[in-house]
Design a protein around this motif. Structure first.
Motif, PDB file in Angstrom:
ATOM      1  N   ARG A  40       4.520  -2.154 -15.571  1.00 58.10           N
ATOM      2  CA  ARG A  40       3.909  -2.876 -14.832  1.00 58.10           C
ATOM      3  C   ARG A  40       2.326  -2.587 -13.966  1.00 58.10           C
ATOM      4  NH1 ARG A  40       8.700  -5.921 -14.155  1.00 58.10           N
ATOM      5  NH2 ARG A  40       8.330  -7.875 -15.383  1.00 58.10           N
ATOM      6  N   ALA A  41       1.295  -3.285 -14.151  1.00 60.51           N
ATOM      7  CA  ALA A  41       0.455  -2.768 -12.724  1.00 60.51           C
ATOM      8  C   ALA A  41       1.236  -2.915 -11.346  1.00 60.51           C
ATOM      9  CB  ALA A  41      -0.591  -3.614 -13.106  1.00 60.51           C
ATOM     10  N   VAL A  42       0.678  -1.690 -10.589  1.00 62.38           N
ATOM     11  CA  VAL A  42       1.268  -2.438  -9.002  1.00 62.38           C
ATOM     12  C   VAL A  42       0.967  -2.634  -8.453  1.00 62.38           C
ATOM     13  CG1 VAL A  42      -1.021  -0.806  -7.725  1.00 62.38           C
ATOM     14  CG2 VAL A  42       0.940  -0.462  -7.195  1.00 62.38           C
ATOM     15  N   GLU A  43       0.325  -4.397  -8.822  1.00 59.53           N
ATOM     16  CA  GLU A  43      -0.520  -4.785  -8.247  1.00 59.53           C
ATOM     17  C   GLU A  43       0.303  -6.169  -8.527  1.00 59.53           C
ATOM     18  OE1 GLU A  43      -3.800  -3.248  -8.825  1.00 59.53           O
ATOM     19  OE2 GLU A  43      -2.613  -3.760  -9.617  1.00 59.53           O
ATOM     20  N   ARG A  44       0.951  -6.224  -9.284  1.00 60.57           N
ATOM     21  CA  ARG A  44       2.436  -7.210 -10.171  1.00 60.57           C
ATOM     22  C   ARG A  44       3.932  -6.341  -9.425  1.00 60.57           C
ATOM     23  NH1 ARG A  44       4.794 -11.608 -10.866  1.00 60.57           N
ATOM     24  NH2 ARG A  44       5.774 -11.970 -12.758  1.00 60.57           N
ATOM     25  N   LEU A  45       3.492  -5.106  -9.011  1.00 63.82           N
ATOM     26  CA  LEU A  45       4.883  -5.034  -8.706  1.00 63.82           C
ATOM     27  C   LEU A  45       5.413  -5.693  -7.335  1.00 63.82           C
ATOM     28  CD1 LEU A  45       5.497  -1.345 -10.524  1.00 63.82           C
ATOM     29  CD2 LEU A  45       6.329  -2.955 -10.969  1.00 63.82           C
ATOM     30  N   ALA A  46       4.205  -5.097  -6.857  1.00 62.15           N
ATOM     31  CA  ALA A  46       3.992  -5.684  -5.267  1.00 62.15           C
ATOM     32  C   ALA A  46       4.129  -7.530  -4.676  1.00 62.15           C
ATOM     33  CB  ALA A  46       3.340  -5.780  -4.843  1.00 62.15           C
ATOM     34  N   GLU A  47       4.165  -7.624  -6.323  1.00 64.20           N
ATOM     35  CA  GLU A  47       4.254  -8.957  -5.613  1.00 64.20           C
ATOM     36  C   GLU A  47       5.836  -9.421  -6.516  1.00 64.20           C
ATOM     37  OE1 GLU A  47       3.099 -12.958  -8.593  1.00 64.20           O
ATOM     38  OE2 GLU A  47       2.128 -11.674  -9.011  1.00 64.20           O
ATOM     39  N   LEU A  48       6.011  -9.034  -7.342  1.00 65.72           N
ATOM     40  CA  LEU A  48       7.525  -9.066  -7.431  1.00 65.72           C
ATOM     41  C   LEU A  48       8.268  -8.558  -6.677  1.00 65.72           C
ATOM     42  CD1 LEU A  48       7.361  -8.313 -11.035  1.00 65.72           C
ATOM     43  CD2 LEU A  48       7.872  -9.976 -10.203  1.00 65.72           C
ATOM     44  N   SER A  49       8.433  -7.969  -5.830  1.00 67.60           N
ATOM     45  CA  SER A  49       9.348  -7.080  -4.445  1.00 67.60           C
ATOM     46  C   SER A  49       9.078  -7.497  -3.322  1.00 67.60           C
ATOM     47  CB  SER A  49       8.906  -5.446  -5.015  1.00 67.60           C
ATOM     48  OG  SER A  49       9.082  -4.925  -6.572  1.00 67.60           O
ATOM     49  N   GLY A  50       8.254  -8.714  -3.182  1.00 64.99           N
ATOM     50  CA  GLY A  50       7.587  -9.016  -1.954  1.00 64.99           C
ATOM     51  C   GLY A  50       7.068  -8.777  -0.869  1.00 64.99           C
ATOM     52  N   LEU A  51       6.680  -7.400  -1.226  1.00 57.77           N
ATOM     53  CA  LEU A  51       6.076  -6.230  -0.354  1.00 57.77           C
ATOM     54  C   LEU A  51       4.572  -6.153  -0.809  1.00 57.77           C
ATOM     55  CD1 LEU A  51       7.608  -3.087  -2.441  1.00 57.77           C
ATOM     56  CD2 LEU A  51       8.228  -4.601  -0.108  1.00 57.77           C
ATOM     57  N   SER A  52       3.810  -5.800   0.407  1.00 56.50           N
ATOM     58  CA  SER A  52       2.353  -5.735   0.502  1.00 56.50           C
ATOM     59  C   SER A  52       2.494  -4.959  -0.734  1.00 56.50           C
ATOM     60  CB  SER A  52       2.196  -5.041   2.080  1.00 56.50           C
ATOM     61  OG  SER A  52       2.183  -4.421   1.784  1.00 56.50           O
ATOM     62  N   LEU A  53       0.326  -4.643  -1.425  1.00 53.89           N
ATOM     63  CA  LEU A  53       0.125  -3.731  -1.126  1.00 53.89           C
ATOM     64  C   LEU A  53       0.327  -2.229  -1.283  1.00 53.89           C
ATOM     65  CD1 LEU A  53      -1.442  -3.245  -4.748  1.00 53.89           C
ATOM     66  CD2 LEU A  53      -3.290  -3.191  -3.456  1.00 53.89           C
ATOM     67  N   ALA A  54      -0.038  -2.178  -0.377  1.00 57.31           N
ATOM     68  CA  ALA A  54      -0.038  -0.728   0.691  1.00 57.31           C
ATOM     69  C   ALA A  54       1.727  -0.540   0.371  1.00 57.31           C
ATOM     70  CB  ALA A  54      -0.450  -0.745   1.374  1.00 57.31           C
ATOM     71  N   ASN A  55       2.352  -1.113   0.813  1.00 54.35           N
ATOM     72  CA  ASN A  55       3.484  -0.751   1.219  1.00 54.35           C
ATOM     73  C   ASN A  55       4.330  -0.329   0.472  1.00 54.35           C
ATOM     74  OD1 ASN A  55       5.564  -0.683   2.591  1.00 54.35           O
ATOM     75  ND2 ASN A  55       6.195  -2.319   2.885  1.00 54.35           N
ATOM     76  N   ALA A  56       4.276  -1.041  -1.210  1.00 54.70           N
ATOM     77  CA  ALA A  56       4.746  -1.023  -2.978  1.00 54.70           C
ATOM     78  C   ALA A  56       3.919   0.026  -2.903  1.00 54.70           C
ATOM     79  CB  ALA A  56       3.742  -1.947  -3.647  1.00 54.70           C
ATOM     80  N   SER A  57       2.544   0.195  -2.737  1.00 49.34           N
ATOM     81  CA  SER A  57       2.105   2.072  -2.967  1.00 49.34           C
ATOM     82  C   SER A  57       2.966   2.858  -2.849  1.00 49.34           C
ATOM     83  CB  SER A  57       0.548   1.539  -3.077  1.00 49.34           C
ATOM     84  OG  SER A  57       0.450   0.787  -3.685  1.00 49.34           O
ATOM     85  N   GLN A  58       3.085   2.623  -1.646  1.00 48.85           N
ATOM     86  CA  GLN A  58       3.792   4.245  -0.399  1.00 48.85           C
ATOM     87  C   GLN A  58       4.576   4.583  -1.365  1.00 48.85           C
ATOM     88  OE1 GLN A  58       4.292   3.526   3.189  1.00 48.85           O
ATOM     89  NE2 GLN A  58       4.161   5.751   4.039  1.00 48.85           N
ATOM     90  N   HIS A  59       5.884   3.524  -1.774  1.00 46.78           N
ATOM     91  CA  HIS A  59       7.043   3.692  -2.114  1.00 46.78           C
ATOM     92  C   HIS A  59       7.157   4.618  -2.936  1.00 46.78           C
ATOM     93  CE1 HIS A  59       9.209   2.501   1.518  1.00 46.78           C
ATOM     94  NE2 HIS A  59       9.109   1.088   1.837  1.00 46.78           N
ATOM     95  N   LEU A  60       5.666   3.744  -4.202  1.00 45.24           N
ATOM     96  CA  LEU A  60       5.766   4.403  -5.581  1.00 45.24           C
ATOM     97  C   LEU A  60       5.374   5.677  -5.558  1.00 45.24           C
ATOM     98  CD1 LEU A  60       3.743   0.983  -6.953  1.00 45.24           C
ATOM     99  CD2 LEU A  60       6.610   1.551  -7.902  1.00 45.24           C
ATOM    100  N   GLN A  61       4.508   6.263  -4.749  1.00 43.19           N
ATOM    101  CA  GLN A  61       4.692   7.103  -4.903  1.00 43.19           C
ATOM    102  C   GLN A  61       5.454   8.216  -4.099  1.00 43.19           C
ATOM    103  OE1 GLN A  61       1.424   8.620  -5.110  1.00 43.19           O
ATOM    104  NE2 GLN A  61       0.887   7.074  -6.208  1.00 43.19           N
ATOM    105  N   HIS A  62       6.149   7.981  -3.523  1.00 40.00           N
ATOM    106  CA  HIS A  62       7.573   8.510  -3.542  1.00 40.00           C
ATOM    107  C   HIS A  62       8.103   8.769  -5.029  1.00 40.00           C
ATOM    108  CE1 HIS A  62       7.521   9.445   1.028  1.00 40.00           C
ATOM    109  NE2 HIS A  62       7.346   7.698   0.920  1.00 40.00           N
ATOM    110  N   LEU A  63       8.510   7.331  -5.674  1.00 45.13           N
ATOM    111  CA  LEU A  63       8.985   7.539  -6.446  1.00 45.13           C
ATOM    112  C   LEU A  63       8.432   8.613  -7.855  1.00 45.13           C
ATOM    113  CD1 LEU A  63      10.421   4.297  -6.985  1.00 45.13           C
ATOM    114  CD2 LEU A  63      12.013   5.533  -6.442  1.00 45.13           C
ATOM    115  N   ARG A  64       6.766   8.605  -7.617  1.00 44.12           N
ATOM    116  CA  ARG A  64       6.253   9.267  -8.666  1.00 44.12           C
ATOM    117  C   ARG A  64       6.375  10.403  -7.905  1.00 44.12           C
ATOM    118  NH1 ARG A  64       1.564  11.634  -9.478  1.00 44.12           N
ATOM    119  NH2 ARG A  64       1.230  11.186  -6.867  1.00 44.12           N
ATOM    120  N   ARG A  65       6.561  11.204  -7.138  1.00 44.01           N
ATOM    121  CA  ARG A  65       6.260  12.607  -6.933  1.00 44.01           C
ATOM    122  C   ARG A  65       8.125  13.199  -7.713  1.00 44.01           C
ATOM    123  NH1 ARG A  65       3.255  11.244  -2.515  1.00 44.01           N
ATOM    124  NH2 ARG A  65       5.350  10.872  -0.713  1.00 44.01           N
TER     125      ARG A  65
END
Length: 224
Positions: A40-65
């Motif tokens: 899924r795209a980060v925008e859709r993940l943010a929407e599904l998770s109820g997070l802002s795009l910036a917040n979702a992106s930050q958490h996803l970066q932790h997961l990616r690292r």
């Protein structure tokens, strides 16, 4: 001479602690749960998770690292998928431990677990043999979007909330195996109860789509 205790390997435990620290946030676990259903795209993940795009992106970066997710670029969009390794098993183990420690905190989950114990489940191994003999109908009760991202070969998609009014689409004399997002997803449990209440033969898959995919088994997608 009394044997000495073998030396520990602190670096290995440091690595384990880093993974545990990465997973130690509810938002990241929610994001992983959505990614386990399909890329899924980060925008859709943010929407599904109820997070802002910036917040979702930050958490996803932790997961990616940590190697828990991987990314690729598709035009202007960054798409996330599960990383390599037994990540689905890791998440299932976390759920098992949380249930063991805190089952009383989630009454509806406990009730659903008791219902599942009363419903005979089908293992992945048994399902594979049944598929080979064409003796079962696979019913995916996840939302249409998740079904399109990936599903068991030949599965029919009827989202759980639409099941009662779409029963006519299911063959009346076949055995139906319903599945959803994983062993703790209650959608398949409720689906089996509804199907049996309407006189249909139904069982639930003990695992779910993420576990099927984690086994390296073939999946199908719906063309967009």
């Amino acid at each position: 001479m009394i044997p000495t205790t073998p030396p520990s390997h602190p670096q290995r435990f440091v690595a384990l602690a880093e993974i545990a620290r990465t997973l130690g946030h509810a938002h990241r676990l929610v994001l992983l749960d959505h990614i386990a259903q399909g890329e899924r795209a980060v925008e859709r993940l943010a929407e599904l998770s109820g997070l802002s795009l910036a917040n979702a992106s930050q958490h996803l970066q932790h997961l990616r690292r940590a190697g828990l997710v991987q990314t690729r670029r598709d035009g202007k969009h960054v798409l996330y998928r599960m990383g390599a390794g037994p990540i689905a098993s890791l998440l299932a183990s976390l759920r098992d431990y949380a249930e063991h420690q805190h089952a009383e905190l989630e009454e509806f989950v406990t009730d659903s677990i008791h219902k599942r114990e009363r419903l005979e489940g089908v293992s992945i191994e048994e399902l594979l043999s049944r598929i080979e003999t064409d003796s079962v109908v696979l019913l995916d009760v996840r939302p249409e979007e998740e079904f399109a991202l990936g599903h068991l070969p030949g599965a029919i998609n009827i989202p759980a909330e639409e099941l009662e009014r779409r029963l006519i689409e299911l063959p009346p004399n076949a055995e139906i195996v319903a599945y959803c997002r994983g062993p703790y997803c209650v959608l398949s449990t409720h689906a089996v109860e509804a199907l049996r209440a309407n006189g249909l033969q139904a069982r639930r898959l003990s695992a779910g789509f993420p576990e099927w995919k984690a086994e390296g088994l073939r999946v199908e997608t719906t063309p967009s």
